[in-house]
Design a protein around this motif. Structure first.
Motif, PDB file in Angstrom:
ATOM      1  N   PRO A 430       0.823  -1.213   0.000  1.00  7.47           N
ATOM      2  CA  PRO A 430       0.000   0.000   0.000  1.00  7.47           C
ATOM      3  C   PRO A 430       0.856   1.263   0.000  1.00  7.47           C
ATOM      4  CG  PRO A 430       0.090  -0.916   2.199  1.00  7.47           C
ATOM      5  CD  PRO A 430       0.851  -1.870   1.317  1.00  7.47           C
ATOM      6  N   ASN A 431       0.310   2.364  -0.530  1.00  7.01           N
ATOM      7  CA  ASN A 431       1.031   3.635  -0.578  1.00  7.01           C
ATOM      8  C   ASN A 431       1.096   4.310   0.784  1.00  7.01           C
ATOM      9  OD1 ASN A 431       2.423   4.539  -2.786  1.00  7.01           O
ATOM     10  ND2 ASN A 431       0.665   5.433  -3.807  1.00  7.01           N
ATOM     11  N   SER A 432      -0.033   4.347   1.492  1.00  5.29           N
ATOM     12  CA  SER A 432      -0.117   5.005   2.789  1.00  5.29           C
ATOM     13  C   SER A 432      -1.345   4.487   3.513  1.00  5.29           C
ATOM     14  CB  SER A 432      -0.205   6.520   2.622  1.00  5.29           C
ATOM     15  OG  SER A 432      -1.415   6.871   1.967  1.00  5.29           O
ATOM     16  N   ALA A 433      -1.531   4.943   4.761  1.00 10.12           N
ATOM     17  CA  ALA A 433      -2.711   4.531   5.516  1.00 10.12           C
ATOM     18  C   ALA A 433      -3.991   5.011   4.840  1.00 10.12           C
ATOM     19  CB  ALA A 433      -2.627   5.067   6.943  1.00 10.12           C
ATOM     20  N   ALA A 434      -3.914   6.155   4.163  1.00  8.28           N
ATOM     21  CA  ALA A 434      -5.102   6.727   3.518  1.00  8.28           C
ATOM     22  C   ALA A 434      -5.570   5.894   2.338  1.00  8.28           C
ATOM     23  CB  ALA A 434      -4.818   8.160   3.077  1.00  8.28           C
ATOM     24  N   THR A 435      -4.672   5.112   1.742  1.00 15.44           N
ATOM     25  CA  THR A 435      -5.037   4.332   0.553  1.00 15.44           C
ATOM     26  C   THR A 435      -5.011   2.823   0.802  1.00 15.44           C
ATOM     27  OG1 THR A 435      -2.740   4.338  -0.214  1.00 15.44           O
ATOM     28  CG2 THR A 435      -4.170   6.131  -0.986  1.00 15.44           C
ATOM     29  N   ALA A 436      -4.791   2.414   2.047  1.00 19.60           N
ATOM     30  CA  ALA A 436      -4.711   0.981   2.362  1.00 19.60           C
ATOM     31  C   ALA A 436      -6.077   0.327   2.196  1.00 19.60           C
ATOM     32  CB  ALA A 436      -4.191   0.786   3.786  1.00 19.60           C
ATOM     33  N   THR A 437      -6.176  -0.657   1.340  1.00 21.14           N
ATOM     34  CA  THR A 437      -7.456  -1.296   1.048  1.00 21.14           C
ATOM     35  C   THR A 437      -7.893  -2.271   2.132  1.00 21.14           C
ATOM     36  OG1 THR A 437      -6.298  -3.001  -0.234  1.00 21.14           O
ATOM     37  CG2 THR A 437      -7.127  -1.083  -1.447  1.00 21.14           C
ATOM     38  N   PHE A 438      -6.965  -2.687   3.005  1.00 19.28           N
ATOM     39  CA  PHE A 438      -7.338  -3.637   4.048  1.00 19.28           C
ATOM     40  C   PHE A 438      -8.012  -2.961   5.236  1.00 19.28           C
ATOM     41  CE2 PHE A 438      -2.760  -2.688   4.231  1.00 19.28           C
ATOM     42  CZ  PHE A 438      -2.674  -2.053   5.463  1.00 19.28           C
ATOM     43  N   PHE A 439      -8.078  -1.619   5.258  1.00 21.76           N
ATOM     44  CA  PHE A 439      -8.788  -0.887   6.297  1.00 21.76           C
ATOM     45  C   PHE A 439     -10.235  -0.661   5.886  1.00 21.76           C
ATOM     46  CE2 PHE A 439      -4.743   1.340   7.943  1.00 21.76           C
ATOM     47  CZ  PHE A 439      -4.636   0.443   8.991  1.00 21.76           C
ATOM     48  N   SER A 440     -11.133  -0.706   6.863  1.00 26.35           N
ATOM     49  CA  SER A 440     -12.480  -0.204   6.639  1.00 26.35           C
ATOM     50  C   SER A 440     -12.422   1.327   6.717  1.00 26.35           C
ATOM     51  CB  SER A 440     -13.436  -0.751   7.695  1.00 26.35           C
ATOM     52  OG  SER A 440     -13.107  -0.229   8.977  1.00 26.35           O
ATOM     53  N   THR A 441     -13.496   1.990   6.325  1.00 28.40           N
ATOM     54  CA  THR A 441     -13.512   3.461   6.364  1.00 28.40           C
ATOM     55  C   THR A 441     -13.282   3.975   7.779  1.00 28.40           C
ATOM     56  OG1 THR A 441     -15.041   3.515   4.495  1.00 28.40           O
ATOM     57  CG2 THR A 441     -14.876   5.514   5.827  1.00 28.40           C
ATOM     58  N   LYS A 442     -13.912   3.348   8.745  1.00 27.55           N
ATOM     59  CA  LYS A 442     -13.771   3.783  10.131  1.00 27.55           C
ATOM     60  C   LYS A 442     -12.350   3.561  10.633  1.00 27.55           C
ATOM     61  CE  LYS A 442     -16.332   3.667  14.470  1.00 27.55           C
ATOM     62  NZ  LYS A 442     -17.505   3.104  15.170  1.00 27.55           N
ATOM     63  N   GLU A 443     -11.755   2.430  10.292  1.00 24.50           N
ATOM     64  CA  GLU A 443     -10.377   2.145  10.708  1.00 24.50           C
ATOM     65  C   GLU A 443      -9.414   3.123  10.069  1.00 24.50           C
ATOM     66  OE1 GLU A 443     -11.135  -2.694  11.162  1.00 24.50           O
ATOM     67  OE2 GLU A 443     -10.118  -1.867   9.400  1.00 24.50           O
ATOM     68  N   ARG A 444      -9.618   3.429   8.791  1.00 27.91           N
ATOM     69  CA  ARG A 444      -8.742   4.363   8.094  1.00 27.91           C
ATOM     70  C   ARG A 444      -8.822   5.756   8.729  1.00 27.91           C
ATOM     71  NH1 ARG A 444     -10.879   3.840   3.561  1.00 27.91           N
ATOM     72  NH2 ARG A 444      -9.565   2.110   2.887  1.00 27.91           N
ATOM     73  N   ASP A 445     -10.036   6.211   9.018  1.00 27.63           N
ATOM     74  CA  ASP A 445     -10.203   7.523   9.644  1.00 27.63           C
ATOM     75  C   ASP A 445      -9.546   7.567  11.017  1.00 27.63           C
ATOM     76  OD1 ASP A 445     -11.586   8.384   7.446  1.00 27.63           O
ATOM     77  OD2 ASP A 445     -13.574   8.089   8.322  1.00 27.63           O
ATOM     78  N   TYR A 446      -9.650   6.468  11.741  1.00 29.24           N
ATOM     79  CA  TYR A 446      -9.053   6.427  13.078  1.00 29.24           C
ATOM     80  C   TYR A 446      -7.530   6.512  13.009  1.00 29.24           C
ATOM     81  CZ  TYR A 446      -7.773   4.843  17.729  1.00 29.24           C
ATOM     82  OH  TYR A 446      -7.212   4.755  18.977  1.00 29.24           O
ATOM     83  N   VAL A 447      -6.931   5.747  12.098  1.00 28.20           N
ATOM     84  CA  VAL A 447      -5.468   5.770  11.959  1.00 28.20           C
ATOM     85  C   VAL A 447      -4.988   7.168  11.573  1.00 28.20           C
ATOM     86  CG1 VAL A 447      -3.531   4.916  10.587  1.00 28.20           C
ATOM     87  CG2 VAL A 447      -5.249   3.328  11.412  1.00 28.20           C
ATOM     88  N   LEU A 448      -5.649   7.786  10.618  1.00 28.86           N
ATOM     89  CA  LEU A 448      -5.245   9.128  10.187  1.00 28.86           C
ATOM     90  C   LEU A 448      -5.391  10.127  11.328  1.00 28.86           C
ATOM     91  CD1 LEU A 448      -6.805   9.199   6.596  1.00 28.86           C
ATOM     92  CD2 LEU A 448      -4.400   8.906   7.212  1.00 28.86           C
ATOM     93  N   ALA A 449      -6.480   9.990  12.120  1.00 27.99           N
ATOM     94  CA  ALA A 449      -6.655  10.879  13.266  1.00 27.99           C
ATOM     95  C   ALA A 449      -5.558  10.683  14.300  1.00 27.99           C
ATOM     96  CB  ALA A 449      -8.028  10.647  13.898  1.00 27.99           C
ATOM     97  N   ARG A 450      -5.183   9.425  14.540  1.00 26.14           N
ATOM     98  CA  ARG A 450      -4.105   9.139  15.496  1.00 26.14           C
ATOM     99  C   ARG A 450      -2.772   9.697  15.016  1.00 26.14           C
ATOM    100  NH1 ARG A 450      -2.153   7.888  18.894  1.00 26.14           N
ATOM    101  NH2 ARG A 450      -1.745   5.722  19.424  1.00 26.14           N
ATOM    102  N   LEU A 451      -2.491   9.558  13.729  1.00 26.42           N
ATOM    103  CA  LEU A 451      -1.229  10.046  13.183  1.00 26.42           C
ATOM    104  C   LEU A 451      -1.152  11.570  13.241  1.00 26.42           C
ATOM    105  CD1 LEU A 451      -0.881   7.691  10.080  1.00 26.42           C
ATOM    106  CD2 LEU A 451       0.411   7.560  12.206  1.00 26.42           C
ATOM    107  N   LYS A 452      -2.277  12.238  12.970  1.00 25.53           N
ATOM    108  CA  LYS A 452      -2.297  13.710  13.051  1.00 25.53           C
ATOM    109  C   LYS A 452      -2.193  14.180  14.493  1.00 25.53           C
ATOM    110  CE  LYS A 452      -4.919  14.246   8.759  1.00 25.53           C
ATOM    111  NZ  LYS A 452      -6.223  14.578   8.144  1.00 25.53           N
TER     112      LYS A 452
END
Length: 692
Positions: A430-452
């Motif tokens: 995968p390119n980044s957490a924002a484009t990872a296909t193995f995440f659900s939408t909620k999981e992706r949003d959570y990871v991005l929020a944690r990283l920020k």
């Protein structure tokens, strides 16, 4: 008693009546030394089994649960995972078990000084080596069925009951809804529940945050971390296997002097260093041009991205690695100049990988979770040092196949595997957490929020966009400048030992394949210790203390090698020096990454760190090559000793500096709000707390 064989020669049988009788008899006949005789074989056996037992169990369980095959709290999941683990333990442990049994049952002789030693084998490694010579590799696996029937049920019962009891305890302590609130790899702390209270305007409960914490990092550890680990393992293997090829006869075949060998190693590092800085910036830089069938279109929002860049580098250097082979059959390297050409392009393709992987992982993990991941893939370097020796010992046995010498097959087989793995990764990386296909939408949003929230990524793309100002600001960061010499020292020691450790071992009295095998144990120890200390450093945020401790281990190791003329003590010193440098590098690299922001400044800092590390690698190729002759390496040992002391002092100074900066930032936070602070401060912001 467990390893006793009734087939022992007459006069050497040990007819113990019970465990207490055995202890008493050993004390009377052999003294306290008798209790620890054969301990080296037992340590080897236990270490080999333990190193795969839990990793294979957890990996299998993650696969079964992650793919939806079985639920996470099912006894069937535990049974299936522990069965796979038991088979793997049996496969890995059997050679050591064979050595242990044979050493315990060999006849003994009593030396004039009172010591009782084995008459057939000097050590477990000696036992394994003699077994291969007389019985072949299958000799290691004699008695496998009995071993399987003993160790596999033990593993299944132990691991299954462990998880069953843990589940019962958590349900009793926390209740059914809170029974599984344990993070992957660490205990859940209250602080981690408070870091992200909401996103998308919705409040999150503590239980929901804990569930996401457990799931998202485990998914990343399953999809991203293994690929990064294998990338770096292959990188180090393909770059350093020239040392094993040298021991196997490459230097003689190509009529190389020690001076020319140092030139060949240096030829790898020059393009390696040149490639590091631009590749780190390209990892997230815009592509200006793209060919679209019939016309050239400008698409400024397209990115090079790690998904394309990292597998491309791996694939190309895999091809180059195979070209280092020399034989009577058609090939690229028939002369020394051909080897130099291959080493140049190998360094050019590998140069951006290590800094790129560190930067890549920082796209996915918060700062407090980064070192264990960096250590995981970096520890593969020490693992590759062990594998390289074992693989070389096995591969050189096909000497002459296809008209090629054994050392050429080292390059060919390892290079082909790298090439094929690089091709596969074009489809799975995968390119980044924002484009990872193995995440659900909620999981992706959570990871991005944690990283920020953590400052690992900026809250807007503008802050992470390329700027020469941020590049120049990095060169004014004192913590980066103070760590740069430390990383240079690590480059000198780490690469020097990676390239010359098999030669050092050969100079201690071991020859041929035995030198290859004896070069493995120090790297295995370094791998285990690196993983343990990475967990500690992440849990307690003590990067600086880890560097100081392991640089001190370096000092002791080099002092032992310099002061002693005993081959045994010198071999023992390798465990300290190799462990010291391989365990210092992950916290040093993570320290630089953790304390640099925004993205461009972090990318520049990481590039500076690796440029200095590989500049140290250039020095090591000469210092332990033509400038300091074997087997004493006097100049190299003294130089490494002095530089390790200096690195230890610099790490102490940097630790004190960051601690003081955090105090000053705390005072600034008392006098102002975050809204009053100018934008674009990055790691200079009062709200950016440095990791110590």
């Amino acid at each position: 008693m467990q390893a006793y064989s009734p087939a022992l020669p007459i006069g050497t049988q040990r007819h113990y009546k019970s465990s207490f009788d055995a202890l008493a008899t050993i004390w009377r006949t052999e003294g306290i030394r008798g209790y620890v005789r054969g301990m080296d074989a037992a340590i080897l056996r236990t270490a080999m089994g333990s190193s795969v037992q839990l990793p294979t169990y957890n990996w299998t369980k993650n696969q079964l649960v992650g793919r939806g095959i079985l639920p996470g709290d099912s006894v069937w999941t535990f049974l299936a995972s522990s069965s796979v683990s038991g088979i793997c333990v049996c496969l890995v442990m059997q050679p050591a078990d064979t050595a242990l049994t044979r050493m315990y049952n060999q006849p003994t002789t009593k030396l004039p000084d009172g010591r009782i030693v084995g008459a057939l084998y000097k050590s477990p490694i000696d036992c394994l080596w003699k077994t291969v010579q007389t019985e072949g590799i299958l000799g290691w696996y004699k008695g496998s069925l009995a071993h399987f029937l003993r160790i596999t049920p033990h593993t299944i019962v132990t691991l299954t009951m462990n998880d069953v009891i843990r589940n019962i305890y958590k349900n009793l302590a926390w209740g059914p809804s809170m029974g599984d609130l344990t993070l992957h790899g660490s205990s859940l702390s209250p602080d981690s529940l408070k870091e992200v209270d909401q996103f998308d305007g919705q409040e999150m409960s503590a239980a929901e945050k804990a569930r996401l914490e457990r799931i998202v990092w485990r998914k990343l550890d399953r999809w991203v971390l293994p690929i990064a680990t294998i990338f770096y393992l292959l990188s180090f293997l393909d770059r350093s296997n020239i040392a094993n090829a040298r021991v196997a006869g490459m230097q003689t075949s190509l009529k190389m002097s020690n001076y020319q060998y140092s030139i060949a190693l240096t030829m790898t590092y020059v393009p390696y260093i040149v490639a590091e800085f631009p590749s780190n910036l390209l990892l997230k830089a815009s592509i200006i041009l793209r060919l679209n069938l019939s016309r050239l279109m400008i698409t400024p929002k397209q990115y090079v991205g790690p998904r394309w860049m990292l597998p491309t580098m791996v694939t190309i250097w895999g091809l180059v690695a195979t070209m280092q082979a020399n034989s009577a059959a058609p090939g690229v390297v028939k002369t020394y100049s051909g080897l130099l050409a291959c080493r140049f392009f190998l360094g050019l393709m590998e140069g951006g990988l290590f800094p790129g992987l560190v930067l890549y992982l920082s796209f996915f993990y918060p700062r407090e979770r980064l070192q264990i991941r960096v250590a995981t893939f970096f520890a593969s370097a020490s693992l590759s040092g062990a594998f390289s020796g074992l693989l070389a010992a096995a591969i050189t046995n096909i000497n002459g196949k296809g008209g090629r010498p054994g050392w050429a097959w080292i390059f060919i087989l390892e290079g082909i595997f790298t090439f094929l793995f690089g091709l596969i990764c074009f489809f799975i990386l995968p390119n980044s957490a924002a484009t990872a296909t193995f995440f659900s939408t909620k999981e992706r949003d959570y990871v991005l929020a944690r990283l920020k929230e953590d400052g690992a990524i900026s809250s807007d793309d503008k802050s992470d966009s390329f700027s020469w100002i941020e590049v120049f600001r990095c060169f004014k960061s004192l913590h980066v400048l103070m760590l740069a010499p430390v990383l240079f020292v690590l480059g000198v020691t780490l690469y020097g030992l990676a390239y010359f450790e098999p030669t050092i071992v050969a100079g201690l009295g071991y020859t041929g394949n035995k030198a290859q095998l004896m070069s493995a144990p120090p790297f295995v120890v370094a791998f285990v210790v690196s993983m343990i200390t990475a967990v500690i450093a992440d849990r307690y945020n003590c990067r600086g203390f880890m560097i100081i401790f392991f640089m001190f281990c370096n000092v002791i190791g080099f002092a032992m090698f310099y002061a002693s003329k005993s081959n045994h003590i010198r071999y023992g010193s390798l465990f300290l020096t190799i462990t010291g440098c391989y365990c210092s590098a992950p916290p040093a690299i993570t320290w630089v990454t953790n304390n640099s922001a925004p993205h461009v400044r972090r990318a520049t800092s990481v590039a500076i760190a690796f440029i200095l590390t590989n500049a140290g690698g250039i020095l090591s190729t000469w210092l332990m090559g033509s400038l300091s002759p074997a087997p004493n390496y006097t100049k190299a040992t003294i130089t490494n000793l002095i530089m390790s002391i200096a690195a230890c002092v610099l790490a102490c100074v940097n630790l004190a500096y960051l601690w003081r900066q955090n105090r000053l930032k705390a005072e600034r936070r008392q006098l102002m709000t975050q809204a009053d602070e100018p934008e674009g401060m990055g790691d200079e912001s009062a709200w950016f707390v440095y990791k110590l």
